[in-house]
Structures are given as C-alpha cells and as structure tokens.
Scaffold this active site. Structure first.
Site, PDB file in Angstrom:
ATOM      1  N   GLU A 267      54.341 115.438  51.285  1.00 25.64           N
ATOM      2  CA  GLU A 267      54.203 114.076  51.837  1.00 25.64           C
ATOM      3  C   GLU A 267      55.492 113.559  52.448  1.00 25.64           C
ATOM      4  O   GLU A 267      56.048 112.572  51.974  1.00 25.64           O
ATOM      5  CB  GLU A 267      53.817 113.114  50.704  1.00 25.64           C
ATOM      6  CG  GLU A 267      52.448 113.292  50.152  1.00 25.64           C
ATOM      7  CD  GLU A 267      52.193 112.357  48.970  1.00 25.64           C
ATOM      8  OE1 GLU A 267      53.146 111.719  48.470  1.00 25.64           O
ATOM      9  OE2 GLU A 267      51.049 112.280  48.552  1.00 25.64           O
ATOM     10  N   GLY A 269      58.011 111.570  54.779  1.00 25.49           N
ATOM     11  CA  GLY A 269      58.084 110.433  55.682  1.00 25.49           C
ATOM     12  C   GLY A 269      59.360 110.555  56.489  1.00 25.49           C
ATOM     13  O   GLY A 269      59.367 110.867  57.681  1.00 25.49           O
ATOM     14  N   ARG A 270      60.483 110.379  55.777  1.00 24.94           N
ATOM     15  CA  ARG A 270      61.797 110.385  56.426  1.00 24.94           C
ATOM     16  C   ARG A 270      62.039 111.622  57.280  1.00 24.94           C
ATOM     17  O   ARG A 270      62.561 111.529  58.389  1.00 24.94           O
ATOM     18  CB  ARG A 270      62.876 110.317  55.324  1.00 24.94           C
ATOM     19  CG  ARG A 270      64.297 110.160  55.833  1.00 24.94           C
ATOM     20  CD  ARG A 270      65.303 110.363  54.693  1.00 24.94           C
ATOM     21  NE  ARG A 270      64.950 109.661  53.479  1.00 24.94           N
ATOM     22  CZ  ARG A 270      65.325 108.417  53.193  1.00 24.94           C
ATOM     23  NH1 ARG A 270      66.058 107.733  54.032  1.00 24.94           N
ATOM     24  NH2 ARG A 270      64.957 107.853  52.045  1.00 24.94           N
ATOM     25  N   ARG A 310      68.436  98.965  55.162  1.00 27.00           N
ATOM     26  CA  ARG A 310      68.968 100.076  54.367  1.00 27.00           C
ATOM     27  C   ARG A 310      70.460  99.940  54.037  1.00 27.00           C
ATOM     28  O   ARG A 310      70.854 100.161  52.891  1.00 27.00           O
ATOM     29  CB  ARG A 310      68.679 101.425  55.045  1.00 27.00           C
ATOM     30  CG  ARG A 310      67.182 101.674  55.314  1.00 27.00           C
ATOM     31  CD  ARG A 310      66.882 103.107  55.719  1.00 27.00           C
ATOM     32  NE  ARG A 310      67.051 104.005  54.607  1.00 27.00           N
ATOM     33  CZ  ARG A 310      68.062 104.804  54.442  1.00 27.00           C
ATOM     34  NH1 ARG A 310      69.008 104.866  55.355  1.00 27.00           N
ATOM     35  NH2 ARG A 310      68.157 105.560  53.382  1.00 27.00           N
ATOM     36  N   TYR A 314      70.898  99.600  50.102  1.00 29.73           N
ATOM     37  CA  TYR A 314      71.337 100.829  49.417  1.00 29.73           C
ATOM     38  C   TYR A 314      72.772 101.206  49.742  1.00 29.73           C
ATOM     39  O   TYR A 314      73.235 102.273  49.323  1.00 29.73           O
ATOM     40  CB  TYR A 314      70.476 102.030  49.843  1.00 29.73           C
ATOM     41  CG  TYR A 314      68.984 101.818  49.857  1.00 29.73           C
ATOM     42  CD1 TYR A 314      68.285 101.543  48.675  1.00 29.73           C
ATOM     43  CD2 TYR A 314      68.261 101.916  51.042  1.00 29.73           C
ATOM     44  CE1 TYR A 314      66.909 101.371  48.691  1.00 29.73           C
ATOM     45  CE2 TYR A 314      66.881 101.750  51.068  1.00 29.73           C
ATOM     46  CZ  TYR A 314      66.219 101.472  49.887  1.00 29.73           C
ATOM     47  OH  TYR A 314      64.855 101.313  49.912  1.00 29.73           O
ATOM     48  N   CYS A 341      72.199  84.845  57.816  1.00 29.88           N
ATOM     49  CA  CYS A 341      73.200  84.092  57.067  1.00 29.88           C
ATOM     50  C   CYS A 341      73.373  84.610  55.649  1.00 29.88           C
ATOM     51  O   CYS A 341      72.987  83.951  54.674  1.00 29.88           O
ATOM     52  CB  CYS A 341      72.849  82.623  57.102  1.00 29.88           C
ATOM     53  SG  CYS A 341      72.977  82.014  58.790  1.00 29.88           S
ATOM     54  N   GLU A 342      73.906  85.795  55.528  1.00 29.28           N
ATOM     55  CA  GLU A 342      74.285  86.391  54.239  1.00 29.28           C
ATOM     56  C   GLU A 342      75.460  87.317  54.495  1.00 29.28           C
ATOM     57  O   GLU A 342      75.478  88.029  55.509  1.00 29.28           O
ATOM     58  CB  GLU A 342      73.138  87.245  53.664  1.00 29.28           C
ATOM     59  CG  GLU A 342      71.955  86.459  53.236  1.00 29.28           C
ATOM     60  CD  GLU A 342      71.211  87.068  52.039  1.00 29.28           C
ATOM     61  OE1 GLU A 342      71.809  87.881  51.295  1.00 29.28           O
ATOM     62  OE2 GLU A 342      70.051  86.705  51.869  1.00 29.28           O
ATOM     63  N   TYR A 370      61.947 103.925  57.532  1.00 29.55           N
ATOM     64  CA  TYR A 370      62.279 102.757  56.715  1.00 29.55           C
ATOM     65  C   TYR A 370      63.136 101.752  57.474  1.00 29.55           C
ATOM     66  O   TYR A 370      64.001 101.094  56.913  1.00 29.55           O
ATOM     67  CB  TYR A 370      62.936 103.181  55.395  1.00 29.55           C
ATOM     68  CG  TYR A 370      62.101 104.189  54.654  1.00 29.55           C
ATOM     69  CD1 TYR A 370      60.893 103.814  54.072  1.00 29.55           C
ATOM     70  CD2 TYR A 370      62.461 105.537  54.591  1.00 29.55           C
ATOM     71  CE1 TYR A 370      60.078 104.742  53.439  1.00 29.55           C
ATOM     72  CE2 TYR A 370      61.650 106.473  53.949  1.00 29.55           C
ATOM     73  CZ  TYR A 370      60.467 106.062  53.379  1.00 29.55           C
ATOM     74  OH  TYR A 370      59.662 106.975  52.753  1.00 29.55           O
TER      75      TYR A 370
HETATM   76  N1  LLP Z   1      55.016 109.916  48.806  1.00 22.59           N
HETATM   77  C1  LLP Z   1      55.125 108.823  48.039  1.00 22.59           C
HETATM   78  C2  LLP Z   1      54.143 108.576  46.983  1.00 22.59           C
HETATM   79  C3  LLP Z   1      56.204 107.930  48.239  1.00 22.59           C
HETATM   80  O1  LLP Z   1      56.323 106.849  47.475  1.00 22.59           O
HETATM   81  C4  LLP Z   1      57.148 108.194  49.261  1.00 22.59           C
HETATM   82  C5  LLP Z   1      58.279 107.308  49.472  1.00 22.59           C
HETATM   83  C6  LLP Z   1      56.959 109.334  50.076  1.00 22.59           C
HETATM   84  C7  LLP Z   1      55.882 110.178  49.799  1.00 22.59           C
HETATM   85  C8  LLP Z   1      57.839 109.682  51.234  1.00 22.59           C
HETATM   86  O2  LLP Z   1      59.179 109.855  50.902  1.00 22.59           O
HETATM   87  P1  LLP Z   1      60.179 110.425  52.028  1.00 22.59           P
HETATM   88  O3  LLP Z   1      59.697 111.775  52.437  1.00 22.59           O
HETATM   89  O4  LLP Z   1      60.164 109.472  53.174  1.00 22.59           O
HETATM   90  O5  LLP Z   1      61.499 110.451  51.363  1.00 22.59           O
HETATM   91  N2  LLP Z   1      63.100 102.799  51.373  1.00 22.59           N
HETATM   92  C9  LLP Z   1      63.830 103.982  50.944  1.00 22.59           C
HETATM   93  C10 LLP Z   1      62.912 105.133  50.676  1.00 22.59           C
HETATM   94  C11 LLP Z   1      61.856 104.806  49.664  1.00 22.59           C
HETATM   95  C12 LLP Z   1      60.752 105.817  49.647  1.00 22.59           C
HETATM   96  C13 LLP Z   1      59.606 105.374  48.831  1.00 22.59           C
HETATM   97  N3  LLP Z   1      58.560 106.333  48.708  1.00 22.59           N
HETATM   98  C14 LLP Z   1      64.887 104.315  52.007  1.00 22.59           C
HETATM   99  O6  LLP Z   1      64.983 103.614  53.015  1.00 22.59           O
HETATM  100  O7  LLP Z   1      65.664 105.244  51.820  1.00 22.59           O
END
Ligand code: LLP
Length: 413
Positions: A267, A269-270, A310, A314, A341-342, A370
C-alpha cells in the site's frame, strides 16, 4: 521528469516559472509520467507475480492521479469512508479497494460495506464484533499489529505500542469472533509506519504476518502495508527496493508453495507520488535582521504550513530550488517562512539558496505526498490549485479555492 537544466527547474518539459505564471502561485504541480515511473519501478522490483499495488490515496487524492493509477491497474487503500467513496466514483473496482480505518463506527461500516460494497479491514476486536453483528456471515479482513514499527518520525510509526491494529497476542479473540458471527477472514493486513528507508522492518513484518496466515485457511491476500520511504535530503540513501522485492517475493513464494497461493498486497502512498510533485511559491518579502552580530534572513513566501505542514509538524526536510536561478551559487542561508501567523510556520529551516529578490519563484521539492492532502484553511487562506503535467502540457485539475468556497459552510453570515 522533474529536474534542473542550466538555471531552470523543469517539470516534464515545461519550465516551472512558466507554470507559475500561467496558473499563479502558490500551486501544486505533479508530473504524471513520474507517478507512472514510480508505480512501475515498485512493481518491477517484485518477482512474485500475484502482487497488487494498492495506492494509498491519503498521500494525494488528485483525481487525475487516481485515474492514471486506476488505468495502470492499481488498487486503492482508503482510510476513511469518503476516500472509499472517492475511489468508487473515480472508477476503482470495489474488490480493488480496501477500507482500513481506525476508531470506526457502525454507521461508517454500513456506508462502506452496505452501500458501497467495499471490504472492511478491521482495526480492533470490538470493531470486529460490531462488524460481525452488523454483517454476519460475510467476508472481512483484519489489521494485525505485528509488534514492530518504524518511520521517519515518531508520529509516523504505526506498529508496536500504538493505537493501530489487533495485537498479535489477541489472535484467539479474533478466531472466537469469526466463529461467533460465521465471518470469513479473507485478508490479513499490517502497516507499521511511513517513510521507512530500511528493508528489514518490512521483511520482519511479512515474516510475522505469514506466520499468522498459517492459522487461517480462506485467505485471499496478505497486505504488508505501505511506508516505503524516499530520500528527501541530498545524498540520502534510497530504500533498496530490489533487495526488498526479492526478499518479500521469496517469502511469499515459499508460503504459497506450502499453503496455496496468496496475493501479496502493498500500500504505497509516498513512494508513488512524493517525488512527483512540487509546491511552487513566490517570494513576497525578504526580512534581514541581525541576531547577536550575525545576519539572519527570513524569506517570506505566499504559502505556508497551511499548504505544506510537514516541516512544521515533523521538522521534515524539503529541498528548496529557486526555479530560474538554479545554477547560481547558494550563498544565502535563510529560513523560508509562510504567511500564517505562527512562528512554526516554516517550509525550510537554514535553506541554502542563491541571492533572492521579491517575485522569485521557489519550488518546494518532493511535495507530492502529504502536501495538498494535509492542507487546511487555517487563517482563512484558500487551498492552492493543482496542475498535472504530461510532457509539454499542463492541465488544471483542481482549482484554487475562492472566498465563497470558505464562506459557504457558515449557516448564518
Ligand atoms: N496504508 C495505511 C493503512 C496507512 O495508514 C498509510 C499511511 C499508508 C498505507 C501509506 O503510507 P506511505 O506509503 O505513504 O508511507 N503524514 C505523514 C505520513 C503518515 C502516513 C499515514 N499512513 C507524512 O507526511 O510523512
């Protein structure tokens, strides 16, 4: 392709500065060809044929990108009912969507399973009970917390002692509830965190999940989650995908030969979208001050933590490129700050930049994941538009918000 040639940053074959002129700033720009390249790169690293890449649309839900990935054959990882609804609307087949929520209500499961017909991946024993009561004798999947976690920041760790998943020592309870409601367990899932650059945690997760998988007969898939990291800093080592793909393939080949074929789901995303997007912003104010005898420079831009949270949330690093001065010596050390304004409203701390002037366009790199999806209207600022580039064409795919968009939700004004 997103890269620098001479003084210019190019997205596809277009100069970033031209895109900023045409669509205004701030603007998110994505390169569709790079999205495809990342997707194919990931697929190619697995020898195991029974593989399904479930794109995690929380990273970037641009409809244009979703359609592109759908056409490439990807499935969809959705973490909220409306992400599921979006996926269905975009045309992902129901059986290629998995809903992995947390703190999920019965109403949400009724919408996802009952109305949309999408498989629910359950996050806790009480949720499994609620699911069983509502949908007895149906198929279900469970999210296992394998007891290990990893990630680029503690907030991005979702395995180990966290709120996520059914802990591995609760498996007897899973079996009990499955029996009670005559549920068919078709999937096992884990997601241990995000922004992981080492292969080991993934391999260990797969090993632990496959051990659990031996206990269940009807399994159709084992989903090891997302979390594949990308390098953000210059010189940062990328994840060794070929090694990872090969190790995971071996584990699944071995399992399948003993227990029958099971689909491997991942799965990401990034990994798919992170490097394929930039946030273009314009320099509107340069503040130079003296602190204890040294020069401190704040480069103020027309965006901020409301568009890319981000760095503020983080302390994440995003490279900054002056899009038409990319070959000039980086003589300036400055904080790139926004219009919110932060004091935490930073896009980059101590960035190395060429001498800048008001009106210059800066690209905040690797902002495809993200970025927009975590943006907000904080300070009553509109979200930026999104533009998708393919070669020499640039298309507006989500428009900039206007004042009326933000005012519309007030019941009385
Ligand atoms: N599957 C599930 C159930 C998830 O909760 C997530 C991400 C992914 C897959 C995908 O993860 P990836 O391959 O994108 O790392 N906002 C944070 C990242 C939080 C990810 C939350 N869950 C950032 O900007 O680094």
């Amino acid at each position: 392709m997103i890269g620098v040639t001479g003084p210019y940053l190019y997205i596809g074959s277009l100069r970033a500065e031209k895109i900023a002129e045409e669509f205004g700033t701030p603007v998110y720009v994505y390169d569709a060809e790079l999205v495809e390249e990342n997707y194919l790169r990931l697929r190619r690293s697995f020898r195991y044929g029974n593989l399904e890449v479930m794109y995690a649309c929380k990273a970037n839900n641009s409809v244009e990108i979703l359609k592109h990935l759908r056409d490439l054959g990807a499935g969809l990882d959705a973490v909220s009912p409306w992400e599921v609804a979006l996926g269905v609307r975009v045309g992902f087949r129901r059986e290629k969507i998995l809903f992995t929520g947390t703190s999920v209500t019965v109403e949400e499961m009724k919408f996802v399973r009952g109305e949309l017909g999408v498989l629910v991946n359950v996050d806790s024993i009480p949720q499994l009970r609620r699911y069983g009561k509502t949908f007895p004798e149906t198929e279900v999947s469970v999210r296992i917390n394998p007891g290990i976690g990893a990630g680029h920041h503690e907030y991005a760790v979702t395995g180990g002692v966290t709120k996520f998943g059914i802990y591995i020592n609760q498996l007897d309870k899973v079996e009990e509830v499955l029996r009670e409601y005559r549920l068919r367990l078709v999937g096992l899932h884990a997601h241990i965190g995000s922004g992981i650059l080492r292969p080991e945690p993934f391999v260990e997760t797969a090993e632990r999940l496959l051990k659990v998988a031996q206990l269940f007969r009807d399994l159709e898939f084992v989903d090891i989650g997302g979390g594949f990291g990308i390098p953000y800093r210059p010189g940062e080592r990328p994840l060794d995908l070929d090694y990872l793909g090969s190790r995971l393939s071996s584990l699944f080949e071995e399992f399948s030969s003993k227990y029958g074929s099971v689909k491997l789901r991942v799965e990401p995303g990034r990994f798919i979208v992170g490097s394929a997007g930039v946030l273009l912003v314009r320099v509107v104010d340069i503040k130079e001050v003296e602190v204890g005898g040294t020069r401190k420079v704040f480069v103020g831009v027309d965006s901020g933590m409301n568009h890319l949270i981000r760095p503020a949330l983080y302390g994440a690093y995003h490279e900054v490129v002056a899009v038409s001065k990319a070959d000039r010596p980086r003589v300036l050390t400055a904080d790139v700050v926004g219009n919110v304004c932060e004091s935490g409203d930073v896009l980059a701390v101590n960035a190395q930049l060429p001498e800048l002037e008001e009106g210059d366009v800066l690209a905040i790199m690797n902002a495809g994941a993200y970025g927009y999806s975590m943006s907000s209207n904080y300070n009553m600022r509109p979200r930026p538009p999104e533009v998708v580039v393919r070669g020499a064409s640039a298309k507006l795919t989500r428009r900039r918000e206007v004042l009326e968009d933000l005012l519309r939700v007030f019941v009385e004004l």
